[in-house]
Scaffold this motif. Structure first.
Motif, mmCIF file in Angstrom:
data_model
loop_
_atom_site.group_PDB
_atom_site.id
_atom_site.type_symbol
_atom_site.label_atom_id
_atom_site.label_comp_id
_atom_site.label_asym_id
_atom_site.label_seq_id
_atom_site.Cartn_x
_atom_site.Cartn_y
_atom_site.Cartn_z
ATOM 1 N N ALA A 174 0.839 -1.196 0.000
ATOM 2 C CA ALA A 174 0.000 0.000 0.000
ATOM 3 C C ALA A 174 0.871 1.241 0.000
ATOM 4 C CB ALA A 174 -0.902 -0.007 1.225
ATOM 5 N N SER A 179 -2.079 1.014 -4.734
ATOM 6 C CA SER A 179 -1.507 -0.315 -4.491
ATOM 7 C C SER A 179 -0.387 -0.530 -5.501
ATOM 8 C CB SER A 179 -2.565 -1.408 -4.655
ATOM 9 O OG SER A 179 -3.586 -1.271 -3.699
ATOM 10 N N LEU A 195 -5.435 -1.158 -1.049
ATOM 11 C CA LEU A 195 -4.953 -2.528 -0.868
ATOM 12 C C LEU A 195 -6.074 -3.453 -0.402
ATOM 13 C CD1 LEU A 195 -2.232 -4.119 -0.983
ATOM 14 C CD2 LEU A 195 -2.075 -3.739 1.474
#
Length: 261
Positions: A174, A179, A195
């Motif tokens: 993250a 992400s 994430l």
């Protein structure tokens, strides 16, 4: 018979590409509006008679399933369009007309629209006004048979999608609202999604969330040690800390993963 439809998707590329596909190749559908969120879609449903909604699922603030009560009030049908096939079971339970994975295939799109046309005809001839969901259920059951196990992941970016084999992912980390996917060819892909969304997709396919900022692929796990807290080593020689509260879950996930291999 022509269907009045709207597109609901938070990603600009997805909205545009689906509109052009429908506008160019699907004469039975007329797009009456394009919404970036469930909230925008609700307003469109209030001011338009809509037969069909092309509905993304993973959207910020409120996911696509939140629109279903409004669709039921308007007797509209839904075709889910999503890059994430872990939603298939929920789509089945929601009795959608069909469930299309992004990037949308034109032939599958046309098949889904034909089902929506049939569904509208059934509703018009049903004097009791009680929906018969068998058409949708049969359609989605067929799709589910082809979506038993996630082997590929469609990652959206500004100009389209990257389609990854999940085995090529070493770990995902993250970075604020993004992400970052670290791949076995030493490449990286940055995706503008949290994430948490990818945890829900990958968690039952050999991945483990070991930290609030890290998900690892157990296929690329080389070893772990607990000299100074639990540390995992991956195939790219990167090392990551397993947070204290996730240690038990991690060890159990590793045990189950290797027992099933």
């Amino acid at each position: 018979m022509q269907l009045n439809a709207i597109i609901v998707d938070d990603e600009e590329y997805s909205r545009k590409s689906l509109f052009f596909l429908i506008d160019g190749y699907c004469p039975k559908v007329k797009i009456r509006g394009i919404a970036k969120s469930v909230q925008e879609a609700r307003q469109m449903l209030k001011s338009n008679e809509i037969d069909l909604v092309f509905l993304d699922i993973a959207m910020p603030n409120e996911d696509g399933f939140g629109l279903l009560p409004d669709l039921q009030k308007n007797s509209g049908s839904v075709i889910f369009t999503t890059a994430h096939n872990q939603y298939a079971l929920r789509a089945l339970k929601a009795s959608a007309v069909d469930y299309l994975l992004k990037p949308v295939d034109i032939d599958e799109l046309n098949e889904a629209i034909e089902k929506a046309v049939v569904w509208k005809g059934l509703n018009q001839t049903n004097s009791t006004n009680i929906p018969d969901h068998s058409l949708q259920l049969n359609s989605l059951e067929e799709n589910l048979n082809e979506i038993k196990k996630i082997t590929k992941l469609n990652l959206p970016h500004l100009n389209g999608f990257n389609i990854l084999n999940v085995n090529s992912i070493i770990y995902v980390e993250a970075d604020s609202n993004y992400s970052i996917f670290h791949l076995e060819d030493q490449g990286r892909l940055v995706v503008s999604k949290h994430l948490k969304e990818y945890e829900e997709i990958l968690i039952n396919t050999g991945f483990s969330r070991i930290h609030k900022s890290t998900i690892i692929n157990l296929k690329h796990l080389k070893n772990y040690s607990n000299k100074n807290g639990l540390i995992v080593s991956m195939s790219d020689r990167s090392e990551h800390t397993v947070s204290r509260r996730r240690v038990s879950d991690f060890l159990e996930t590793v045990r189950l993963f290797y027992n099933n291999e």
